[in-house]
Design a protein around this motif. Structure first.
Motif, PDB file in Angstrom:
ATOM      1  N   UNK A   1      56.934  39.683 -12.309  1.00 29.65           N
ATOM      2  CA  UNK A   1      55.963  39.425 -11.234  1.00 29.65           C
ATOM      3  C   UNK A   1      54.585  39.178 -11.848  1.00 29.65           C
ATOM      4  N   UNK A   2      53.914  38.198 -11.333  1.00 27.76           N
ATOM      5  CA  UNK A   2      52.571  37.886 -11.844  1.00 27.76           C
ATOM      6  C   UNK A   2      51.579  38.904 -11.283  1.00 27.76           C
ATOM      7  N   UNK A 312      52.606  37.136  -4.249  1.00 25.02           N
ATOM      8  CA  UNK A 312      52.229  37.025  -5.662  1.00 25.02           C
ATOM      9  C   UNK A 312      53.176  36.144  -6.470  1.00 25.02           C
ATOM     10  N   UNK A 313      54.391  35.941  -5.995  1.00 32.19           N
ATOM     11  CA  UNK A 313      55.341  35.107  -6.735  1.00 32.19           C
ATOM     12  C   UNK A 313      55.370  33.668  -6.227  1.00 32.19           C
ATOM     13  N   UNK A 314      55.181  33.493  -4.932  1.00 33.81           N
ATOM     14  CA  UNK A 314      55.402  32.194  -4.317  1.00 33.81           C
ATOM     15  C   UNK A 314      54.144  31.330  -4.246  1.00 33.81           C
ATOM     16  N   UNK A 317      47.770  30.040  -7.465  1.00 37.28           N
ATOM     17  CA  UNK A 317      46.503  30.720  -7.719  1.00 37.28           C
ATOM     18  C   UNK A 317      45.424  30.142  -6.794  1.00 37.28           C
ATOM     19  N   UNK A 318      44.585  30.965  -6.269  1.00 34.83           N
ATOM     20  CA  UNK A 318      43.562  30.538  -5.317  1.00 34.83           C
ATOM     21  C   UNK A 318      43.999  30.838  -3.908  1.00 34.83           C
ATOM     22  N   UNK A 319      45.151  30.291  -3.522  1.00 35.16           N
ATOM     23  CA  UNK A 319      45.669  30.593  -2.187  1.00 35.16           C
ATOM     24  C   UNK A 319      46.057  32.054  -2.079  1.00 35.16           C
ATOM     25  N   UNK A 320      46.488  32.626  -3.210  1.00 31.78           N
ATOM     26  CA  UNK A 320      46.787  34.060  -3.206  1.00 31.78           C
ATOM     27  C   UNK A 320      45.554  34.864  -2.801  1.00 31.78           C
ATOM     28  N   UNK A 321      44.385  34.377  -3.188  1.00 26.55           N
ATOM     29  CA  UNK A 321      43.167  35.088  -2.819  1.00 26.55           C
ATOM     30  C   UNK A 321      42.964  35.126  -1.316  1.00 26.55           C
TER      31      UNK A 321
END
Length: 530
Positions: A1-2, A312-314, A317-321
């Protein structure tokens, strides 16, 4: 997992927190009058759209993100019954409950019990609500938020996460009161809808669309109406879900407080119906992501990890924020509502009646101290929820035993003037300990099954406890003197069903209520055909 969150994600969360705090403190201090009506009820000036968004945002808590998506990971479409029944309950609330509450200008839900029954019943229910707010609403939101924060912040322990979240939310709730809560809830409702929608759409794209998703699901995950012996939710148990919803949405200070602060009856009704409408898209926002997680990550060791894993997996980066900000929104909106509700109950139901000579300034000071105290207690208790199983099961099974007596007493009091004033108090004194005993013996210790008693689903138990409460209410009334005559203003009448402004079809809440029920029926029919 990232787990190494990108700096951009931290920046997005930081900007979000600054915006929320800015709005909360500015509007809470500028528009809220420095008295109890201004602090606890936003000066009774809330418009319908703020009421609706605040209802929705407070409900879509961190526990909903984690618990509801986790439940759909385990059980599929049947979880939607907990969503559409909210629309039904809020229609009932708009039709005949909120007119009685606003007509009597109550400041807290327990205050109604003193008008209809007696002061002892009011105090008993106020104490009961404080317990559920602390151990269910506040602690559940903190625990769910801590799980997600641990996924995104390496090395963060559960206790620290809970304390950080409680400090953030407690700060603006203490200083801004209900208006700060409602203003921030409106912002947070939009953010969490955007975040949940991002997870749902990315998930559907990853699995190849709706048809590909349903093709990969087991039949049980697509069965919205389950058999009578189903361990998750048998179809007759939907009646028990409605009972839970009646408490949750209509007799719980946690939610009703913003309706009590409505600028008019029409605003209160429209706000409730708007919240009911917002619940229907949760089929896409909350139920579908859990099913997507089954298709993509079928071997998770806990259902409650479905949402953090998707986020966190799907997502890129950025949209996770944005999704993390949505999670913060969910946590904050539920926690601030619970803290403000607890502060209102202690100040207006316990302190003010006992010391009526206290000034508004003193009462506000007490309210702020209570908010801080509950903030600390919730943060200390929340990590202990990890010892239970699924977060969703923790909520529903606990409430199924505790709240049916409350629902029965409120409904009976609203609909009947024949019940004696002392009947509610003695009914609660008798039935609540028995309900707690049943919960401990059946759901915790296993003594229930050891004694050879039938293994009834907790939704069935909710219906049985509610029915027994109604029987006991009428039995105690029959055995005691009726007492003082009940004021007609404290009970619902046919006149309460009428709209505030007659002759304006589009403004008639009954039209909106019928349309909401039709939309609900069509959605259920479509799911049943899968």
């Amino acid at each position: 997992m990232h787990t190494d969150a990108h700096a951009l994600e931290y920046a997005i969360m930081a900007v979000y927190l600054v915006v929320v705090f800015g709005f909360a403190l500015y509007y809470g201090r500028r528009l809220g009058r420095e008295d109890t009506a201004g602090y606890f009820l936003a000066g009774r000036a809330l418009p319908w759209y703020l009421i609706g968004f605040s209802f929705y945002a407070s409900n879509m808590s961190g526990a909903s993100f984690v618990g509801l998506i986790g439940a759909s990971y385990s059980e599929g479409l049947a979880v939607f019954h907990y969503e559409w029944t909210a629309a039904l309950v809020l229609v009932l609330f708009a039709a005949f409950i909120i007119p009685v509450f606003l007509r009597n200008r109550i400041a807290t839900v327990p205050e109604y019990l003193e008008l209809r029954f007696d002061r002892r019943t009011r105090l008993l229910y106020a104490l009961f609500t404080l317990v559920t707010l602390l151990f269910i609403d506040m602690a559940g939101a903190l625990y769910a938020g801590a799980i997600v924060m641990q996924t995104g912040v390496p090395g963060l322990d559960l206790w620290t996460a809970c304390i950080v979240i409680s400090l953030l939310v407690g700060a603006y709730t203490i200083f801004g009161g209900l208006r700060a809560v409602v203003i921030t809830d409106a912002i947070q409702a939009l953010v969490l809808i955007a975040g949940a929608l991002a997870v749902a759409l990315y998930g559907l794209y990853a699995v190849g669309g709706w048809e590909a998703l349903t093709a990969r699901m087991e039949a049980s995950h697509l069965n919205v109406f389950r058999p009578v012996d189903d361990p998750f939710l048998p179809w007759p148990g939907i009646a028990g879900v409605v009972i839970l919803g009646l408490y949750y949405w209509t007799f719980n200070q946690y939610f009703v407080q913003r309706a009590l602060g409505a600028e008019s009856l029409e605003a209160g009704r429209k706000g409730a119906l708007f919240a009911g409408l917002l619940k229907l898209p949760n089929l896409l926002l909350m139920i579908v992501p859990g099913m997507v997680a089954v298709a993509l990550y079928p071997a998770l060791d806990s259902p409650d990890k479905a949402f953090p894993t998707l986020a966190f997996e799907l997502l890129p980066v950025g949209l996770r924020g944005i999704v993390l900000a949505a999670m913060l929104a969910a946590i904050m909106s539920s926690l601030d509502s619970a803290l403000n509700a607890a502060s209102s109950l202690v100040t207006l139901d316990l302190v003010k009646p006992r010391w009526p000579y206290l000034s508004d300034r003193r009462l506000l000071g007490i309210g702020r101290i209570v908010t801080g105290a509950f903030m600390v207690m919730a943060a200390l208790y929340a990590p202990l929820i990890a010892s239970f199983g699924s977060l969703f099961t923790y909520f529903q099974s606990t409430l199924a035993y505790l709240v049916p007596p409350i629902v029965a007493i409120y409904l009976a009091g609203l609909l009947s003037r024949r019940l004696s004033r002392g009947s509610a108090f003695w009914t609660l004194v008798i039935i609540v300990p028995l309900a707690i005993l049943a919960f401990l013996s059946k759901e915790v210790s296993g003594l229930w099954s050891g004694a050879g008693l039938p293994d009834l689903h907790f939704t069935y138990m909710a219906v049985i406890i509610c029915a027994l409460t109604l029987v006991l209410l009428h039995l105690i009334t029959a055995l005691t003197a009726a007492g003082a005559e009940v004021d007609r203003a404290a009970t619902a009448t046919r006149a309460d069903l009428r709209p505030e402004h007659r002759g304006r079809l589009l403004a008639d809440y009954r039209v909106a209520a019928v349309l909401l029920m039709l939309a609900t029926a069509v959605t259920l029919a479509a799911l049943a055909m899968l």
